[in-house]
Design a protein around this motif. Structure first.
Motif, PDB file in Angstrom:
ATOM      1  N   ILE A 139     -69.812 -31.367  71.692  1.00 49.92           N
ATOM      2  CA  ILE A 139     -68.733 -31.504  70.712  1.00 49.92           C
ATOM      3  C   ILE A 139     -67.560 -32.202  71.392  1.00 49.92           C
ATOM      4  N   MET A 140     -66.930 -33.110  70.676  1.00 48.37           N
ATOM      5  CA  MET A 140     -65.894 -33.923  71.295  1.00 48.37           C
ATOM      6  C   MET A 140     -64.683 -33.089  71.684  1.00 48.37           C
ATOM      7  N   SER A 141     -64.103 -33.447  72.848  1.00 49.40           N
ATOM      8  CA  SER A 141     -62.932 -32.751  73.353  1.00 49.40           C
ATOM      9  C   SER A 141     -62.054 -33.725  74.130  1.00 49.40           C
ATOM     10  N   GLU A 142     -60.747 -33.626  73.942  1.00 49.39           N
ATOM     11  CA  GLU A 142     -59.803 -34.372  74.778  1.00 49.39           C
ATOM     12  C   GLU A 142     -59.641 -33.537  76.044  1.00 49.39           C
ATOM     13  N   CYS A 196     -56.382 -26.756  60.016  1.00 46.80           N
ATOM     14  CA  CYS A 196     -57.326 -27.129  61.071  1.00 46.80           C
ATOM     15  C   CYS A 196     -56.708 -26.957  62.455  1.00 46.80           C
ATOM     16  N   GLY A 197     -57.565 -26.800  63.441  1.00 51.69           N
ATOM     17  CA  GLY A 197     -57.129 -26.647  64.825  1.00 51.69           C
ATOM     18  C   GLY A 197     -57.433 -27.862  65.659  1.00 51.69           C
ATOM     19  N   VAL A 198     -57.224 -27.724  66.962  1.00 53.03           N
ATOM     20  CA  VAL A 198     -57.392 -28.825  67.913  1.00 53.03           C
ATOM     21  C   VAL A 198     -58.739 -28.749  68.614  1.00 53.03           C
ATOM     22  N   ARG A 199     -59.073 -27.553  69.108  1.00 49.35           N
ATOM     23  CA  ARG A 199     -60.260 -27.396  69.973  1.00 49.35           C
ATOM     24  C   ARG A 199     -61.483 -27.089  69.118  1.00 49.35           C
ATOM     25  N   TRP A 200     -62.158 -28.153  68.718  1.00 50.45           N
ATOM     26  CA  TRP A 200     -63.298 -28.016  67.824  1.00 50.45           C
ATOM     27  C   TRP A 200     -64.409 -27.175  68.436  1.00 50.45           C
ATOM     28  N   HIS A 201     -64.566 -27.251  69.750  1.00 50.24           N
ATOM     29  CA  HIS A 201     -65.705 -26.573  70.393  1.00 50.24           C
ATOM     30  C   HIS A 201     -65.639 -25.055  70.242  1.00 50.24           C
ATOM     31  N   GLU A 202     -64.489 -24.529  69.836  1.00 53.53           N
ATOM     32  CA  GLU A 202     -64.407 -23.087  69.624  1.00 53.53           C
ATOM     33  C   GLU A 202     -65.048 -22.663  68.307  1.00 53.53           C
ATOM     34  N   ASN A 203     -65.333 -23.645  67.444  1.00 50.71           N
ATOM     35  CA  ASN A 203     -65.984 -23.363  66.160  1.00 50.71           C
ATOM     36  C   ASN A 203     -65.206 -22.357  65.315  1.00 50.71           C
ATOM     37  N   LYS A 204     -63.901 -22.370  65.478  1.00 58.74           N
ATOM     38  CA  LYS A 204     -63.012 -21.524  64.676  1.00 58.74           C
ATOM     39  C   LYS A 204     -61.606 -22.070  64.819  1.00 58.74           C
ATOM     40  N   TRP A 205     -60.697 -21.588  63.997  1.00 52.81           N
ATOM     41  CA  TRP A 205     -59.305 -22.011  64.109  1.00 52.81           C
ATOM     42  C   TRP A 205     -58.703 -21.473  65.391  1.00 52.81           C
ATOM     43  N   ASP A 206     -58.024 -22.320  66.137  1.00 50.64           N
ATOM     44  CA  ASP A 206     -57.456 -21.918  67.426  1.00 50.64           C
ATOM     45  C   ASP A 206     -55.969 -21.614  67.368  1.00 50.64           C
ATOM     46  N   GLY A 207     -55.411 -21.581  66.152  1.00 53.67           N
ATOM     47  CA  GLY A 207     -54.009 -21.228  66.011  1.00 53.67           C
ATOM     48  C   GLY A 207     -53.052 -22.402  65.974  1.00 53.67           C
ATOM     49  N   TRP A 208     -53.562 -23.611  66.190  1.00 58.91           N
ATOM     50  CA  TRP A 208     -52.705 -24.795  66.161  1.00 58.91           C
ATOM     51  C   TRP A 208     -52.558 -25.285  64.715  1.00 58.91           C
TER      52      TRP A 208
END
Length: 452
Positions: A292-295, A356-368
């Protein structure tokens, strides 16, 4: 007390159920599921935009002007892949209003723009032409706006320092004026390559070659390891590099190489594309995140700023277009787009309204929370529909009908493009603020790197 905790527990369960109901669990093999999710993220991105409201400034975000191009690009892609045209008038209004004299140098912001800021609007414009988004009657055509950006930027090509290259900033009072960076040069390379393919005009392909050759002769692009550095410095003769690894630097050069290969069929460009694509996949779609894409420079430690959040959203869209114009890359690219689209959708489960969140790889909302998060989710989700795009980005010979103006960008009647405008007290004040912000971000990143 027991009753209190019982009711509190029920409340938490209810909240969790509500959140689950609003999670965008898309089926990437079901087009309607993907389109429905994209409709929610696209709508969410406009919560931060008031340019279409009475008294608003169409297309503008006063403190981050370039992000207007990212918003409109995501809405262009949303229309292109889903067919939903409800935002088309808004897109046209904003992109025309910020066009300046046909070169995306509007008078309200031109004193503070960098070459990369202007370039992103040019890329949005050429995208509009490539997907046959209708030109505006009595307005600038999308193709001519891309040409206007190209023309004004090549006039800034700086052979007096480091043998060529585009500076990051346009004016000496801007922080970063002494830097030549990958996104400015890679972005201009991409724009030249896309104009070359669309128009079949050798002026653009010649410039694409020139920008590429300078880039690989500088510390920015290593055409053996395919490392793409972030920047190099004029003050030391462009001998060193700032080697932060950002996805959009790779994406800018990689996309340009793909367009040049499609246009010329020269193996040189296929080699460049394959090399850059390989590093991009390894670095920004890491196995530990299930591809999964990540910066990866800023996401793990949660230090991405608004600009950096947008990077991967641009790149995932560019990858989708690459998979179309160089079909041999499709099998390598598309599974990662699908995985990222699914994960991006799952990140949109915040605040009970598909935030929506930033860190897609968490597969959930990350609070952002922010417009940027909505934009990148939209880009990822709609890119999963690229499998249905049979024509790909068009050219003037394959259905493109945006009007050409090779002389675009000369409407400001400034015959000497190297002559700087007089610096006002407002310019100095704005530059001081930008310098403080730049220094703070730079020092923060350096500190983070030293501690990790």
């Amino acid at each position: 007390m027991a009753r209190f905790w019982f009711h509190w527990g029920l409340l938490l369960v209810a909240i969790n159920i509500a959140q689950v109901v609003r999670t965008l669990d898309i089926d990437v093999n079901d087009d309607d599921s993907v389109k429905d999710a994209a409709s929610k993220t696209a709508k969410g991105s406009l919560n931060w935009y008031d340019g279409d409201k009475p008294g608003g400034n169409p297309g503008a975000f006063p403190t981050k002007w370039w992000e207007g191009s990212a918003l409109f690009l995501s809405l262009l892609l949303y229309w292109h892949y889903t067919g939903d045209s409800q935002y088309n008038d808004l897109i046209s209004q904003g992109m025309e209003h910020q066009a300046g004299e046909g070169d995306y140098m509007p008078s309200n912001y031109s004193s503070y723009l960098g070459n990369d800021d202007q370039m992103f609007w040019g890329v949005a414009a050429i995208t509009a032409a490539e997907i046959k988004f209708a030109d505006v009657d009595d307005g600038y055509s999308w193709l001519s706006l891309a040409q206007g950006v190209f023309n004004t930027q090549i006039d800034r090509w700086d052979t007096s320092n480091c043998g060529g290259g585009l500076r990051w900033q346009i004016f000496p009072y801007q922080a970063g004026y002494a830097m030549k960076n990958s996104i400015s040069n890679g972005g201009l390379f991409q724009l030249a390559a896309r104009l070359a393919r669309y128009t079949d005009n050798s002026t653009y392909s010649d410039w694409a070659e020139k920008i590429w050759d300078w880039s690989v002769s500088s510390p920015l692009v290593n055409n053996k390891t395919w490392n793409v550095a972030d920047s190099t410095d004029i003050d030391n003769g462009c001998k060193t590099q700032g080697n932060n690894q950002w996805s959009y630097n790779y994406g800018a050069y990689m996309t340009g190489a793909a367009y040049m290969y499609n246009h010329t069929e020269d193996a040189k460009w296929k080699d460049a594309l394959d090399g850059l694509l390989g590093v991009t996949m390894k670095t920004f779609f890491p196995k530990k995140f299930d591809n999964i894409m990540s910066e990866t420079l800023c996401e793990p430690n949660e230090v991405c700023n608004d600009n950096e959040i947008l990077f991967k959203g641009l790149v995932i869209h560019w990858l989708a277009f690459i998979s179309l114009i160089v079909p041999s890359t499709y099998d390598q690219i598309f599974p990662k787009i699908q995985a990222s689209a699914e994960a991006a959708a799952k990140s949109c489960s915040g605040s009970g309204n598909n935030t929506c969140g930033v860190r897609w790889h968490e597969n959930k909302w990350d609070g952002w929370t922010g417009m940027e998060e909505q934009i990148i989710a939209t880009n990822a989700i709609v890119s999963a529909l690229v499998k249905n795009d049979k024509s790909g980005p068009v050219t003037s010979k394959t259905g493109g009908n945006s009007s050409s103006n090779p002389d675009a960008g000369d409407g400001d009647n400034d015959n000497d493009k190297t002559q700087l405008k007089p610096i006002t007290s407002g310019d100095r004040a704005g530059a001081a603020i930008l310098t403080i912000l730049f220094a703070g971000v730079w020092l923060g990143m350096v500190g983070w790197l030293l501690l990790n």
